[in-house]
Design a protein around this motif. Structure first.
Motif, PDB file in Angstrom:
ATOM      1  N   TYR A 197       3.991   5.569  -6.211  1.00 15.90           N
ATOM      2  CA  TYR A 197       4.397   4.299  -6.802  1.00 15.90           C
ATOM      3  C   TYR A 197       5.418   3.607  -5.896  1.00 15.90           C
ATOM      4  O   TYR A 197       6.227   4.270  -5.255  1.00 15.90           O
ATOM      5  CB  TYR A 197       5.078   4.522  -8.155  1.00 15.90           C
ATOM      6  CG  TYR A 197       4.295   5.392  -9.100  1.00 15.90           C
ATOM      7  CD1 TYR A 197       3.299   4.854  -9.909  1.00 15.90           C
ATOM      8  CD2 TYR A 197       4.542   6.755  -9.187  1.00 15.90           C
ATOM      9  CE1 TYR A 197       2.589   5.650 -10.789  1.00 15.90           C
ATOM     10  CE2 TYR A 197       3.831   7.556 -10.057  1.00 15.90           C
ATOM     11  CZ  TYR A 197       2.858   6.999 -10.858  1.00 15.90           C
ATOM     12  OH  TYR A 197       2.153   7.798 -11.717  1.00 15.90           O
ATOM     13  N   THR A 198       5.391   2.301  -5.912  1.00 17.93           N
ATOM     14  CA  THR A 198       6.461   1.495  -5.348  1.00 17.93           C
ATOM     15  C   THR A 198       7.138   0.813  -6.526  1.00 17.93           C
ATOM     16  O   THR A 198       6.487   0.125  -7.312  1.00 17.93           O
ATOM     17  CB  THR A 198       5.922   0.445  -4.364  1.00 17.93           C
ATOM     18  OG1 THR A 198       5.254   1.129  -3.297  1.00 17.93           O
ATOM     19  CG2 THR A 198       7.051  -0.399  -3.793  1.00 17.93           C
ATOM     20  N   LEU A 199       8.427   1.054  -6.663  1.00 17.17           N
ATOM     21  CA  LEU A 199       9.210   0.497  -7.761  1.00 17.17           C
ATOM     22  C   LEU A 199      10.136  -0.562  -7.199  1.00 17.17           C
ATOM     23  O   LEU A 199      10.845  -0.308  -6.220  1.00 17.17           O
ATOM     24  CB  LEU A 199      10.027   1.598  -8.431  1.00 17.17           C
ATOM     25  CG  LEU A 199       9.251   2.845  -8.856  1.00 17.17           C
ATOM     26  CD1 LEU A 199      10.203   3.945  -9.278  1.00 17.17           C
ATOM     27  CD2 LEU A 199       8.287   2.505  -9.967  1.00 17.17           C
ATOM     28  N   THR A 200      10.150  -1.727  -7.813  1.00 15.22           N
ATOM     29  CA  THR A 200      10.978  -2.834  -7.330  1.00 15.22           C
ATOM     30  C   THR A 200      11.772  -3.419  -8.475  1.00 15.22           C
ATOM     31  O   THR A 200      11.242  -3.643  -9.565  1.00 15.22           O
ATOM     32  CB  THR A 200      10.093  -3.944  -6.718  1.00 15.22           C
ATOM     33  OG1 THR A 200       9.251  -3.364  -5.728  1.00 15.22           O
ATOM     34  CG2 THR A 200      10.937  -5.032  -6.090  1.00 15.22           C
TER      35      THR A 200
ATOM     36  N   HIS B  42      13.913   8.917  -4.733  1.00 18.80           N
ATOM     37  CA  HIS B  42      14.397   8.433  -6.027  1.00 18.80           C
ATOM     38  C   HIS B  42      15.462   9.412  -6.530  1.00 18.80           C
ATOM     39  O   HIS B  42      15.226  10.618  -6.570  1.00 18.80           O
ATOM     40  CB  HIS B  42      13.214   8.379  -6.989  1.00 18.80           C
ATOM     41  CG  HIS B  42      13.463   7.662  -8.268  1.00 18.80           C
ATOM     42  ND1 HIS B  42      14.371   8.089  -9.199  1.00 18.80           N
ATOM     43  CD2 HIS B  42      12.879   6.556  -8.782  1.00 18.80           C
ATOM     44  CE1 HIS B  42      14.346   7.266 -10.232  1.00 18.80           C
ATOM     45  NE2 HIS B  42      13.440   6.328 -10.002  1.00 18.80           N
TER      46      HIS B  42
ATOM     47  N   ALA C  82      11.380  -5.990 -13.245  1.00 19.76           N
ATOM     48  CA  ALA C  82      10.976  -4.667 -12.779  1.00 19.76           C
ATOM     49  C   ALA C  82       9.471  -4.685 -12.505  1.00 19.76           C
ATOM     50  O   ALA C  82       8.700  -5.204 -13.315  1.00 19.76           O
ATOM     51  CB  ALA C  82      11.304  -3.619 -13.829  1.00 19.76           C
TER      52      ALA C  82
ATOM     53  N   LEU D 262       6.163  -2.207 -10.947  1.00 18.34           N
ATOM     54  CA  LEU D 262       5.621  -0.937 -10.502  1.00 18.34           C
ATOM     55  C   LEU D 262       4.220  -1.207  -9.969  1.00 18.34           C
ATOM     56  O   LEU D 262       3.443  -1.928 -10.593  1.00 18.34           O
ATOM     57  CB  LEU D 262       5.539   0.043 -11.679  1.00 18.34           C
ATOM     58  CG  LEU D 262       4.834   1.377 -11.424  1.00 18.34           C
ATOM     59  CD1 LEU D 262       5.541   2.487 -12.169  1.00 18.34           C
ATOM     60  CD2 LEU D 262       3.379   1.328 -11.845  1.00 18.34           C
TER      61      LEU D 262
ATOM     62  N   THR E  25      12.163   1.968 -19.975  1.00 18.01           N
ATOM     63  CA  THR E  25      11.470   2.692 -18.901  1.00 18.01           C
ATOM     64  C   THR E  25      12.065   4.063 -18.581  1.00 18.01           C
ATOM     65  O   THR E  25      11.617   4.707 -17.629  1.00 18.01           O
ATOM     66  CB  THR E  25      11.452   1.843 -17.620  1.00 18.01           C
ATOM     67  OG1 THR E  25      12.795   1.627 -17.178  1.00 18.01           O
ATOM     68  CG2 THR E  25      10.751   0.518 -17.850  1.00 18.01           C
TER      69      THR E  25
ATOM     70  N   VAL F  76      12.507   5.923 -14.870  1.00 21.09           N
ATOM     71  CA  VAL F  76      11.655   5.357 -13.820  1.00 21.09           C
ATOM     72  C   VAL F  76      12.402   4.372 -12.936  1.00 21.09           C
ATOM     73  O   VAL F  76      12.328   4.440 -11.706  1.00 21.09           O
ATOM     74  CB  VAL F  76      10.393   4.710 -14.435  1.00 21.09           C
ATOM     75  CG1 VAL F  76       9.549   4.055 -13.342  1.00 21.09           C
ATOM     76  CG2 VAL F  76       9.570   5.749 -15.189  1.00 21.09           C
ATOM     77  N   PHE F  77      13.159   3.448 -13.515  1.00 19.29           N
ATOM     78  CA  PHE F  77      13.853   2.438 -12.721  1.00 19.29           C
ATOM     79  C   PHE F  77      15.349   2.708 -12.561  1.00 19.29           C
ATOM     80  O   PHE F  77      16.106   1.834 -12.205  1.00 19.29           O
ATOM     81  CB  PHE F  77      13.625   1.041 -13.320  1.00 19.29           C
ATOM     82  CG  PHE F  77      12.245   0.523 -13.048  1.00 19.29           C
ATOM     83  CD1 PHE F  77      11.958  -0.118 -11.859  1.00 19.29           C
ATOM     84  CD2 PHE F  77      11.223   0.709 -13.964  1.00 19.29           C
ATOM     85  CE1 PHE F  77      10.679  -0.585 -11.577  1.00 19.29           C
ATOM     86  CE2 PHE F  77       9.950   0.250 -13.711  1.00 19.29           C
ATOM     87  CZ  PHE F  77       9.675  -0.405 -12.505  1.00 19.29           C
TER      88      PHE F  77
END
Length: 130
Positions: free
Chosen positions: A33-36, A61, A97, A99, A124, A127-128
């Protein structure tokens, strides 16, 4: 007669290889995953890559193991995640956010705006939290 037994054995081996599920032959599904996170007004952003399970280098992470467990619990679909019972005081620092990535070989994507970090974390979980 010998040709027949060789062909039978060969056919049995090929069938076993084709019909054996991937988990039985030792493969591990890797979810990436790319989390922004970004400010609602696009004045800042930060991103991180999450790989589940972690590679030999570990997680980038800070809460990678928990974030992977949270995503596995909803099969990569954050819309299925139940919010934690935390109550948030009204703060206003709107953020977005996002994903994107893959779960079990299928593409996943998710994007939501939140009032503040507390409501983001409530929705979430880990996750974030990076």
């Amino acid at each position: 007669m010998r040709v027949r037994s060789v062909l039978t054995a060969l056919c049995a081996a090929v069938c076993a290889a084709v019909l054996t599920p991937p988990a039985a032959v030792g493969s591990v599904t890797v979810n990436e995953y790319t989390l922004t996170l970004s400010g609602f007004d696009h004045t800042w952003s930060r991103a991180i890559r999450l790989r589940c399970p972690a590679g030999p280098e570990g997680h980038y992470h800070p809460r990678g193991e928990q974030a992977c467990a949270d995503l596995a619990g909803v099969r990569g679909n954050l819309d299925r995640m139940r919010p934690s019972p935390t109550r948030c005081a009204p703060e206003y620092g709107r953020l977005v956010a996002t994903l994107s990535g893959s779960y079990a070989g299928r593409s996943v994507g998710w994007n939501r705006a939140f009032r503040d970090e507390c409501t983001l974390y409530t929705a979430t979980h880990a996750v974030f939290r990076f």
